[in-house]
Every structure is written in structure tokens, then in C-alpha cells.
Motif scaffolding. Structure first.
Motif, short mmCIF file in Angstrom:
data_model
loop_
_atom_site.label_atom_id
_atom_site.label_comp_id
_atom_site.label_asym_id
_atom_site.label_seq_id
_atom_site.Cartn_x
_atom_site.Cartn_y
_atom_site.Cartn_z
N GLU A 80 0.81 -1.09 0.18
CA GLU A 80 0.08 0.15 -0.02
C GLU A 80 0.96 1.39 0.14
O GLU A 80 0.62 1.91 -0.82
CB GLU A 80 -0.92 -0.05 1.13
N GLU A 81 1.96 1.22 0.62
CA GLU A 81 2.82 2.56 0.89
C GLU A 81 3.35 2.72 -0.47
O GLU A 81 3.79 3.77 -0.76
CB GLU A 81 3.93 2.22 2.08
N ASP A 87 1.95 6.47 -6.99
CA ASP A 87 0.93 7.39 -7.59
C ASP A 87 1.37 9.03 -7.38
O ASP A 87 1.15 9.93 -8.15
CB ASP A 87 -0.44 6.99 -6.64
N ASP A 88 2.15 8.89 -6.15
CA ASP A 88 2.50 10.57 -5.89
C ASP A 88 3.48 10.88 -7.14
O ASP A 88 3.79 12.12 -7.61
CB ASP A 88 3.16 10.63 -4.39
N LEU A 89 4.41 9.94 -7.33
CA LEU A 89 5.47 10.23 -8.17
C LEU A 89 4.87 10.69 -9.77
O LEU A 89 5.28 11.33 -10.37
CB LEU A 89 6.48 9.10 -8.46
N GLU A 90 3.96 9.68 -9.91
CA GLU A 90 3.17 9.86 -11.33
C GLU A 90 2.50 11.18 -11.22
O GLU A 90 2.43 11.80 -12.42
CB GLU A 90 2.39 8.89 -11.44
#
Length: 100
Positions: A80-81, A87-90
């Protein structure tokens, strides 16, 4: 189905005690009571030992399963982490990729 509960009243207890005194005699009743108490204490101690052995046994045999469940739990948390970081990097690199 009718259930009848049988209770011993005070008069019945008195009759039982009278019969016990007549059969065993007044001088042997304390010895009988002492023996009965010691027997009940032995049974209670044996029961407690059996309970503790069962508890120890179940803890010993279920520990590997608990460890496996904890490993699965940790693995899920890591996944999950990792997904959140990805997702944050994308989100950050999305606009940069579009410009080039």
C-alpha cells in the motif's frame, strides 16, 4: 417439554446431615470434611494445570500462524505504501512528461 428443577430445601439438608451423623458418628465428620476439602483442592489444582497446559499448547501451535498473519499484514502495508509513493511520483512527473 417441561423441565422441573429440583432444589434442596433447608429441611432436606437437615435430614441429610442427621443421616450422616447417624451413619458416620460425630467424631468422624471433621475428618470426612477435611478429606473432602483436600480432594476438592486437588481436583481444582489438577483442573488449573490442565487449563494452563492447554493454553500453552495452543499458544505454541498457533504462534507460527500468528507470525504468518503478521508477515502478510506487513506485506500488505508495504504494498500500500509503495502504491501511494508510485501514485505521488506519477502525479509529480505527469506534467513534466507531457512537456517533453
Amino acid at each position: 417439554m417441561i423441565f422441573t428443577l429440583y432444589f434442596i430445601s433447608g429441611a432436606e439438608i437437615a435430614v441429610i446431615l442427621l443421616i450422616v451423623v447417624m451413619v458416620f458418628g460425630a467424631d468422624k465428620i471433621p475428618d470426612i470434611a477435611r478429606t473432602l476439602g483436600q480432594t476438592m483442592k486437588s481436583v481444582r489444582n489438577a483442573t488449573d494445570e490442565i487449563k494452563s497446559e492447554i493454553t500453552k499448547s495452543t499458544e505454541t501451535h498457533t504462534k507460527p500462524f500468528k507470525d504468518e498473519f503478521n508477515k502478510v499484514d506487513v506485506t500488505k502495508q508495504i504494498e500500500e505504501e509503495t502504491k501511494k509513493v508510485k501514485d505521488d511520483l506519477e502525479d509529480i512527473t505527469g506534467p513534466i512528461k507531457r512537456r517533453f
